[in-house]
Scaffold this motif. Structure first.
Motif, mmCIF file in Angstrom:
data_model
loop_
_atom_site.group_PDB
_atom_site.id
_atom_site.type_symbol
_atom_site.label_atom_id
_atom_site.label_comp_id
_atom_site.label_asym_id
_atom_site.label_seq_id
_atom_site.Cartn_x
_atom_site.Cartn_y
_atom_site.Cartn_z
ATOM 1 N N VAL A 66 1.518 -0.910 -0.644
ATOM 2 C CA VAL A 66 -0.049 -0.213 0.305
ATOM 3 C C VAL A 66 1.025 1.319 -0.335
ATOM 4 C CG1 VAL A 66 -1.475 1.433 1.308
ATOM 5 C CG2 VAL A 66 -1.861 -0.742 1.454
ATOM 6 N N GLN A 67 1.845 1.420 0.398
ATOM 7 C CA GLN A 67 2.789 2.982 0.878
ATOM 8 C C GLN A 67 3.386 2.438 0.057
ATOM 9 O OE1 GLN A 67 3.766 2.546 5.487
ATOM 10 N NE2 GLN A 67 5.480 1.955 4.139
ATOM 11 N N GLU A 68 3.982 1.514 -1.119
ATOM 12 C CA GLU A 68 4.612 1.572 -2.186
ATOM 13 C C GLU A 68 3.701 2.274 -3.363
ATOM 14 O OE1 GLU A 68 6.797 -1.758 -3.001
ATOM 15 O OE2 GLU A 68 8.833 -0.539 -1.128
ATOM 16 N N ASN A 69 2.402 1.677 -3.105
ATOM 17 C CA ASN A 69 1.574 1.584 -4.600
ATOM 18 C C ASN A 69 0.332 2.676 -4.483
ATOM 19 O OD1 ASN A 69 3.212 -0.316 -6.532
ATOM 20 N ND2 ASN A 69 3.308 -0.621 -4.453
ATOM 21 N N SER A 70 0.441 3.491 -3.646
ATOM 22 C CA SER A 70 -0.505 4.612 -3.148
ATOM 23 C C SER A 70 -0.582 5.657 -2.808
ATOM 24 C CB SER A 70 -1.858 3.916 -2.343
ATOM 25 O OG SER A 70 -1.294 3.679 -1.138
ATOM 26 N N VAL A 74 -7.668 -0.643 -1.536
ATOM 27 C CA VAL A 74 -7.961 -2.266 -2.609
ATOM 28 C C VAL A 74 -7.237 -2.114 -3.670
ATOM 29 C CG1 VAL A 74 -9.870 -2.363 -0.817
ATOM 30 C CG2 VAL A 74 -9.943 -1.331 -2.654
ATOM 31 N N LYS A 75 -7.065 -1.382 -4.460
ATOM 32 C CA LYS A 75 -6.579 -0.471 -5.705
ATOM 33 C C LYS A 75 -5.222 -0.886 -5.667
ATOM 34 C CE LYS A 75 -5.143 2.746 -8.932
ATOM 35 N NZ LYS A 75 -5.496 3.939 -9.346
ATOM 36 N N THR A 93 -5.947 -13.873 -5.394
ATOM 37 C CA THR A 93 -5.963 -13.650 -6.222
ATOM 38 C C THR A 93 -6.931 -12.472 -6.492
ATOM 39 O OG1 THR A 93 -8.367 -14.477 -6.674
ATOM 40 C CG2 THR A 93 -6.698 -16.186 -7.305
ATOM 41 N N ALA A 94 -6.774 -11.416 -7.367
ATOM 42 C CA ALA A 94 -7.254 -10.336 -7.016
ATOM 43 C C ALA A 94 -8.940 -10.171 -7.554
ATOM 44 C CB ALA A 94 -6.680 -9.372 -8.838
ATOM 45 N N PRO A 134 -18.416 1.084 0.796
ATOM 46 C CA PRO A 134 -18.295 1.925 -0.506
ATOM 47 C C PRO A 134 -17.899 1.472 -1.144
ATOM 48 C CG PRO A 134 -20.183 2.642 1.683
ATOM 49 C CD PRO A 134 -18.915 2.061 2.071
ATOM 50 N N GLY A 135 -16.424 2.044 -0.214
ATOM 51 C CA GLY A 135 -15.127 2.671 -1.332
ATOM 52 C C GLY A 135 -14.903 1.478 -1.800
ATOM 53 N N ALA A 136 -14.610 -0.441 -1.629
ATOM 54 C CA ALA A 136 -13.854 -1.025 -2.055
ATOM 55 C C ALA A 136 -14.884 -1.888 -2.960
ATOM 56 C CB ALA A 136 -14.086 -2.238 -0.691
#
Length: 325
Positions: A53-57, A275-276, A296-297, A311-313
């Motif tokens: 999460v830290q590296e991709n958001s 989650v993204k 799995t995604a 709701p955000g998910a």
């Protein structure tokens, strides 16, 4: 009017880029994820989640630890943490307000993502002469579990496959999962219960000269007895893998799900970005711990009995095309 030279223009561009970078770093939003202490596999897995999460958001995710699932989920319920990394059986009892949560449901909890199926078993020394769950009758086993109430249904569900329960054991009081494992290492008990692949299992295997997980009966009757303890539990086969100490061949173990929980009041964009990041970065998760090979995604949107998604998910899952109404 004086027109700046190329060198001045380059310097100005570099300054603007640096300012933008610093502005982005300053704007990174801190969030917390609660989990078990170091030694538990959940802690390693939660660290993998936080790193991805830290590296991709735009989020900076830190770990906060508690000794019990109730406290882990309570941190999210009471807004001491934005997320909680725990199991679906514990989430189910907390949200339903059953067992130790009787009359006190954690009704503000929501699912951010279903992470992956998770396996637990009972392990013994390889040279113990204990070869089945039925052989545990009358043996020394951890009981009480004052600081880890989940230990009681977990152990009872495993024993139930052979019609046993902790009432059939020679009781050795234990406060929590790690203490019970240390008691086994010290020779105070004949068996211990733990997640397959956890660092603590490798530690104990080395300390006692080898351990093995006992195979479970997967008959319909055994499955029914296990599910009667908690409906999320079921028996599933685990194949041997290099990092799975104590699993020397295909072995039936108990399986349930790990979930990422959040509070209903956590902003939609925070859950969306979290989650993204997970959806798009399985490789980073697997690098954190091999158990994420089971991730799995598409499975992130798998429904959990009686639980609502945030709701955000849902917004992200719909965009990704994996949400099923």
């Amino acid at each position: 009017m004086r027109i700046p030279g190329l060198r001045s223009v380059a310097a100005l561009a570099a300054s603007i880029a640096t300012a933008a970078l610093l502005s982005g770093a300053a704007a990174a939003q801190p969030v917390a994820i609660s989990t078990l202490p170091p030694g538990a596999i959940n802690n390693v897995q939660a660290q993998a989640v936080a790193k991805v999460v830290q590296e991709n958001s735009p989020l900076q995710m830190r770990i906060v630890t508690f000794n019990s699932p109730a406290a882990i989920m309570g941190a999210a319920q009471n807004k001491q943490a934005d997320f909680a990394f725990t199991s679906n059986d514990e989430a189910g009892t907390a949200i339903r307000g059953t067992e130790e949560h009787e009359g006190k449901p954690m009704s503000d909890l929501r699912v951010a993502a279903s992470i992956f199926p998770f396996k637990v078993g009972v392990a013994v020394r390889k040279d113990s002469g204990i070869n089945s769950i039925a052989d545990l009758k009358g043996k020394r086993m951890a009981t009480g579990w004052q600081g880890f109430k989940q230990g009681i249904p977990l152990f009872n569900a495993l024993l139930a496959t052979e019609g046993l329960s902790l009432d059939d054991a020679e009781a050795v009081p234990a406060t929590n999962l790690l203490r019970a494992a240390d008691d086994f290492k010290a020779g105070k008990t004949d068996a211990f219960m733990f997640a397959v692949g956890a660092p603590k299992v490798a530690e104990i295997d080395s300390a006692v000269g080898g351990i093995k997980f006992l195979p479970l009966d997967d008959s319909a009757e055994a499955q029914a007895r296990m599910g009667a303890v908690r409906p999320e539990y079921h028996v599933a086969e685990q194949k041997p893998l290099p990092h799975l100490v104590g699993v020397d061949g295909p072995t039936n173990l108990m399986e349930y799900y790990i979930v990422l929980l959040t509070n209903k009041d956590v902003p939609d964009d925070v859950v969306y970005e979290t989650v993204k990041a997970l959806y798009n970065n399985k490789d980073g998760l697997v690098a954190g711990h091999p158990s994420f090979n089971a991730f799995t995604a598409e499975g992130m949107a798998d429904k959990q009995p009686g639980m609502e998604f945030h709701p955000g998910a849902i917004k992200f899952f719909k965009e990704a095309g994996i949400w099923k109404d």
